[in-house]
Design an enzyme around this catalytic site. Structure first.
Site, mmCIF file in Angstrom:
data_model
loop_
_atom_site.group_PDB
_atom_site.id
_atom_site.type_symbol
_atom_site.label_atom_id
_atom_site.label_comp_id
_atom_site.label_asym_id
_atom_site.label_seq_id
_atom_site.Cartn_x
_atom_site.Cartn_y
_atom_site.Cartn_z
ATOM 1 C CD GLU A 131 -2.533 1.452 2.623
ATOM 2 O OE1 GLU A 131 -2.959 0.439 3.201
ATOM 3 O OE2 GLU A 131 -2.695 2.601 3.051
ATOM 4 C CG ASN B 3 -5.118 -6.092 8.455
ATOM 5 O OD1 ASN B 3 -5.707 -6.880 9.162
ATOM 6 N ND2 ASN B 3 -4.978 -6.284 7.148
#
Lengths: 262, 262
Positions: free
Chosen positions: B127, B221
């Protein structure tokens, strides 16, 4: 008492903004009779008393002035106060510090851009109060206990009282960053002169047995210097002038440091 | 073994962006033969293996694709990679998470507005790499040790990897605020779903004897969930799936908590 080495902080004393306000006051007093200062011209008793002898009348509210000239001190004044003086036909001499003017201007701009204006500083300090008067809705954050005032998910436009220190500014920005903001636009409005004074006071503090911080007890920047110094050197004393010195504190000390607020 | 109470975190598991990428992949695989994912579609071994059986070929570089359809995963890809695929005449199906797209878009906008773009996140995470590819010059700040990368007195335009946690985001903003910036424009690009997962995992952690965090070992995450949980409950175990469970750790435990990354 033995010899004592006294070291003076590399950067200290009246800053440009304060020197300018005093010099403007002296010029106006030399030329005119009926001169007022809206609030003490600086938070230094000795200077205020000297200028009072030269004729400067210090008032706390616009209503107290009916004629003559009003000096706007370096801390600035709210536009609404200046407008009211103007309506009364009173002459205004503006000695607002350029850096403080900048904070006022930025606060207004941020509000126009749709941000909720936030100032990090002391709610009751005249500089902060003047900034609060420059936008419709300004939130003042002195410390963590004020963070609840921030609306959630807001676009916050943040400025800082010029004499705050970078450590506190960063701490408050960090606390805001942990919250639920959507955007933070922060303009660094700290006074670089004030930062240099803080840094050189802290450096000096570490080298001496005893530290003296000279300046008004109500002077925000002097109090900040004293707060920073006492963290580094417990033997820090905030004095308004040398008459307040209790010489017994010098006992056994070999080196003393001196700094002064603006 | 006695009965054990198992509590599942209120919010956990695949987020909208990941569910969408998997569902897009399934649809494309049902209709087409030659389908590639640029990088693992998600950092979850089981899902990657299942989709591989359905025909999804995972490649790490654009050069490895010569025909067919390329799926852009939820983490996104740099515009330059997408342009190169386009030049080759390869069909692109973009499953980039909308929140990640937003970070990419904001990074470009901040640069156009004259800010030095800064992203708070992990340099090697896809990302972050995709965001870096969306502006000419992006500084990545993972933690305090990267702060030296920031130029002094700069106008910094700051975004955050979507899956970071607010505590870390705030900490980094605080550290930047202590520095010599002239302006900070910070857009909160944290994923609210990720924050809710973190909060509900931490809440659950406090109530149980043992905590399991399920999800890929390379999933940022999931790792973040595990890092946060272990701070609150030392008996936290990050597992890729239940096959990895060593049942001896359950000995003497009465309550277990379960959360899962996206």
């Amino acid at each position: 008492m033995n010899d004592m080495r006294v070291l003076v902080a590399e950067k200290c004393g009246f800053c440009h903004g304060v020197r300018n306000a005093i010099s403007v006051a002296e010029k106006v007093l030399a030329a005119e009779d009926d001169v007022y200062s809206l609030g003490p011209i600086i938070h230094n008793k000795d200077v205020v008393e000297r200028l009072a002898k030269e004729g400067l009348k210090t008032v706390s509210r616009v209503e107290e002035v009916r004629s003559g000239t009003v000096l706007i001190r370096s801390h600035g004044a709210a536009p609404e106060q200046i407008a009211r003086l103007g309506e009364k036909g009173i002459k205004i001499v503006d000695a607002t510090c350029v850096l403080v003017k900048r904070v006022q201007h930025i606060a207004g701009e941020l509000e126009e851009q749709g941000y909720q204006v936030v100032i990090i500083g002391e709610e009751n300090h005249p500089e902060v109060q003047a900034v609060v008067g420059c936008a419709k809705d300004v939130i003042v954050i002195a410390d963590e206990s004020d963070l609840h005032r921030l609306p959630p998910n807001a676009r916050l436009g943040v400025v800082c009282q010029t004499t705050q220190n970078p450590e506190h500014f960063g701490k408050m920005l960090g606390a805001m960053g942990r919250g639920s903001f959507s955007e933070l636009k922060v303009i660094n409005t700290l006074c670089k002169e004030a930062i240099k004074r803080q840094e050189s006071a802290i450096r000096l503090c570490r080298q001496v047995d005893i530290m003296f911080v000279l300046g008004g007890l109500e002077s925000a920047n002097t109090r900040r210097l004293a707060e920073l110094c006492v963290k580094v050197n417990e033997q820090t004393f905030h004095l308004q002038n040398w008459n307040e010195l209790d010489t017994s504190v010098l006992h056994g000390k070999k080196t003393a440091g001196v700094t002064a607020g603006a």
